[in-house]
Scaffold this active site. Structure first.
Site, short mmCIF file in Angstrom:
data_model
loop_
_atom_site.label_atom_id
_atom_site.label_comp_id
_atom_site.label_asym_id
_atom_site.label_seq_id
_atom_site.Cartn_x
_atom_site.Cartn_y
_atom_site.Cartn_z
N ASP A 1 -22.79 -3.78 43.65
CA ASP A 1 -21.33 -3.83 43.63
C ASP A 1 -20.83 -4.65 44.81
O ASP A 1 -21.02 -4.27 45.97
CB ASP A 1 -20.76 -2.41 43.69
CG ASP A 1 -19.31 -2.34 43.30
OD1 ASP A 1 -18.67 -3.40 43.17
OD2 ASP A 1 -18.79 -1.22 43.10
N ASP A 2 -20.24 -5.82 44.52
CA ASP A 2 -19.66 -6.71 45.53
C ASP A 2 -20.72 -7.41 46.39
O ASP A 2 -20.41 -7.85 47.51
CB ASP A 2 -18.69 -5.96 46.46
CG ASP A 2 -17.37 -5.64 45.79
OD1 ASP A 2 -17.24 -5.89 44.59
OD2 ASP A 2 -16.47 -5.11 46.48
N HIS B 1 -16.61 2.91 35.91
CA HIS B 1 -15.27 2.39 36.18
C HIS B 1 -14.46 2.07 34.93
O HIS B 1 -13.28 2.40 34.86
CB HIS B 1 -15.35 1.14 37.08
CG HIS B 1 -14.01 0.75 37.66
ND1 HIS B 1 -13.81 -0.42 38.35
CD2 HIS B 1 -12.82 1.38 37.65
CE1 HIS B 1 -12.55 -0.49 38.75
NE2 HIS B 1 -11.93 0.59 38.33
N ASP C 1 -21.67 -7.67 40.48
CA ASP C 1 -20.56 -7.62 39.52
C ASP C 1 -19.46 -8.64 39.79
O ASP C 1 -18.58 -8.83 38.95
CB ASP C 1 -19.96 -6.21 39.46
CG ASP C 1 -19.36 -5.76 40.79
OD1 ASP C 1 -19.63 -6.39 41.83
OD2 ASP C 1 -18.62 -4.75 40.78
N ASN C 2 -19.47 -9.28 40.95
CA ASN C 2 -18.52 -10.35 41.27
C ASN C 2 -18.95 -10.94 42.60
O ASN C 2 -19.94 -10.50 43.20
CB ASN C 2 -17.07 -9.85 41.35
CG ASN C 2 -16.87 -8.56 42.11
OD1 ASN C 2 -16.47 -7.55 41.53
ND2 ASN C 2 -17.18 -8.55 43.39
N CYS D 1 -14.52 -6.53 39.49
CA CYS D 1 -15.58 -5.81 38.78
C CYS D 1 -15.19 -5.34 37.39
O CYS D 1 -16.02 -5.34 36.48
CB CYS D 1 -16.05 -4.62 39.61
SG CYS D 1 -14.84 -3.30 39.81
#
Length: 580
Positions: A54-55, A173, A357-358, A99
């Site tokens: 994540d990130d 999410h 995710d990004n 995300c």
């Protein structure tokens, strides 16, 4: 690099498992009975493991393989580096600006522009009163949530119907509730996933994680024991003293370790049938500070000398925690006999994919990621906001052609659905437009697949009050990337082969190329019925004179010849392709 140490399984408490039953219409024949050896000439359908940080930034790994040579000299990710060296990397892989749209694309196989996706950012994209345009409607039609519709046939459901056991560990999410993940989105089990966007605190307290993490993960929230540290942390540590490891005993469990426990427990209980494990890491998403980092890793990074890459000890600790999570899963696959494949290691018939995710959040206070030479970071339309590392690995050479091979195929999040369905020999849902391509030829043979990549956000993306992206569309075609800004009608063109940092706009000098790529954007917007931002109430009417060429608005393409276009408040602001 020293060899991986065998994973020692923990004695974990028993769990209740929801059984997935493939429908009678499934076209895939089930594998042989549990425990039976597979025919020598044909392996059973492969197991599938998808791990998403994540990130995590494009240049956050200490290997330069996934990011064109821009290795991080502060963070240490030895196990992911080894996966990259043994597997195959995709240096041109894309997610979305934030995300939520990435996760929705992964589960639906569709670009955000599709009405059954319709998720463009973490929250709405309408914008603020001072913005000249009003963002398009966002989220599920029924409730406006940034979530997958409950009646959509997700990737999880497609694999369930093909006879796969499906388990989810970590951040979800894009669901209306934790219950939807199992009830509506195709997962037999969910450990920690909910409608919340991140773990607001990374450690358990009194054997429970905070309310941003589904209570389903609390089963794995017990404090560290000596046996746990010896089996699950010590074998994967680098540069950490025995005393620092022993100091973990009796302290609160970190959420990264807990969700890894859950994933391995699911795989262990599911190995008699083909399984799909979606491991969605909470880390290294903000909050990133000393209170969130596992103490042994924090001590290590505090003692490190900074290099040329961003050097934030808590971020390095969270990132290496993700690295250890992947190592534990792969180690288990390599050391555990496969009852469906004649007792060979599970790894020989398992596909593992790792990504983010990004783009990474580079703010040194909130996060501390590194996107290398890429322009901007999470939330922005430029390469730093959307390009991500992508590693594929397997112990079986028929599944992944490895050896550190680098592949320049343009990859995006919509591809996961079609690719995993292909490996699983799963029937795709009828009548559903899927935007992804089947990457199996690239994974298994090293083929380069020629395709374009599109992105569209018909509104405003903000984080912490900061405007990051205005309404835009973009297309990547080979070395070229074109952006269109709807607020002022401008175009930007970059040559990513010569100018990876997007520093020199070539739109004015290459008008013919702008026209060529712009036509592709118009066709794609039309194909996906993309919504556009509208002129906000109170804004002056816009008049475009002498329009010649193609426009897209209100779901249709129109060709003009010296026409005058009038855009009133409430009208969609069209994509106007200028004359070359």
């Amino acid at each position: 690099m020293p060899p991986r140490k065998m994973f020692t399984a923990l004695a974990l408490p028993a769990v209740l498992t929801l059984t997935s039953v493939a429908p009678a219409l499934g076209v895939v024949q089930p594998d042989s009975a549990p425990g039976a050896a597979a025919p020598r000439d044909k392996a059973p359908r492969p197991n599938l493991v998808f791990v998403m940080a994540d990130d995590l930034g494009w240049a956050d790994l200490s290997s330069g393989l996934p990011n064109g040579g821009f290795a991080n000299d502060f963070n240490e990710t030895p196990h992911l580096d080894q996966l990259a060296a043994e597997g195959q990397v995709f240096t041109e892989a894309y997610a979305s600006v934030q995300c939520s749209p990435t996760r929705t694309a992964l589960h639906t196989g569709q670009y955000a522009t599709r009405p059954t996706n319709n998720v463009y950012a973490v929250s709405g994209i309408a914008g603020q009163a001072g913005d000249p345009l009003l963002g398009a409607p966002h989220g599920r039609p029924a409730d406006g949530r940034s979530a997958v519709p409950t009646d959509y046939t997700t990737l999880g459901e497609t694999l369930q119907r093909a006879g796969y056991a499906t388990g989810y560990s970590g951040k979800f999410h894009v669901a209306g509730s934790a219950d939807e993940i199992v009830a509506s989105h195709g997962y037999d089990e969910n450990w920690g996933g909910s409608q919340n966007s991140h773990a607001t605190y990374y450690f358990a307290t009194s054997n429970q994680f905070n309310d941003s993490v589904s209570p389903s993960l609390d089963q794995f929230a017990a404090d560290y024991t000596q046996d746990y540290v010896d089996a699950n942390i010590a074998p994967y540590s680098r540069g950490v003293s025995e005393a620092q490891l022993d100091a973990l005993v009796g302290t609160d469990k970190h959420v990264t370790d807990a969700q890894t426990d859950a994933a391995i427990d699911f795989i262990d209980r599911s190995k008699d049938e083909p399984f799909f494990a979606f491991v969605s890491e909470f880390a290294p998403h903000f909050p990133v500070n000393d209170a969130q980092a596992r103490p042994d890793l924090l001590v290590k990074y505090r003692a490190k000398a900074p290099g040329s890459s961003p050097a934030k000890p808590s971020y390095g600790a969270l990132t290496e925690g993700v690295d250890q999570s992947v190592a534990r899963i792969v180690d288990y696959l390599e050391e555990t006999p496969d009852p469906r494949n004649g007792g060979k290691p599970l790894a020989d018939n398992t596909l593992v994919i790792f990504t983010s995710d990004n783009g990474g959040e580079e703010d040194p206070v909130e996060a501390g990621a590194d996107n290398g030479p890429l322009r901007e970071d999470k939330g922005f339309k430029y390469e730093g906001g959307v390009r991500v590392p992508w590693i594929v690995w397997s112990g079986g050479r028929d599944l992944v052609r490895g050896g550190g091979r680098s592949n320049e195929t343009l990859v995006n999040s919509t591809d996961l659905y079609t690719t995993l369905a292909s490996y699983a020999q799963a029937a795709l849902p009828a009548g559903v437009p899927l935007d992804g391509v089947d990457l199996k030829p690239a994974f298994s043979r090293g083929a380069t697949i020629n395709r374009d990549h599109f992105h569209h956000v018909p509104g405003y993306v903000r984080f912490g009050g900061q405007l990051q992206s205005r309404p835009f569309s973009s297309v990547r075609d080979g070395r070229w990337k074109l952006y269109h800004d709807y607020t002022d009608g401008s175009f930007e063109l970059y040559d990513l082969e010569a100018d990876l940092g997007e520093t020199t706009d070539l739109a004015a000098r290459r008008r013919g190329l702008v026209q060529q790529l712009g036509k592709k954007l118009v066709e794609w917007l039309d194909e996906t019925d993309a919504p556009l931002a509208t002129l906000r109430a109170g804004q002056p009417t816009r008049v475009l004179e002498d329009v010649t060429g193609w426009t897209y608005a209100e779901g249709q393409v129109t060709r003009h010849r010296r026409d005058t276009l009038t855009i009133e408040p409430g009208d969609e602001v069209p994509f106007v392709l200028p004359r070359p």
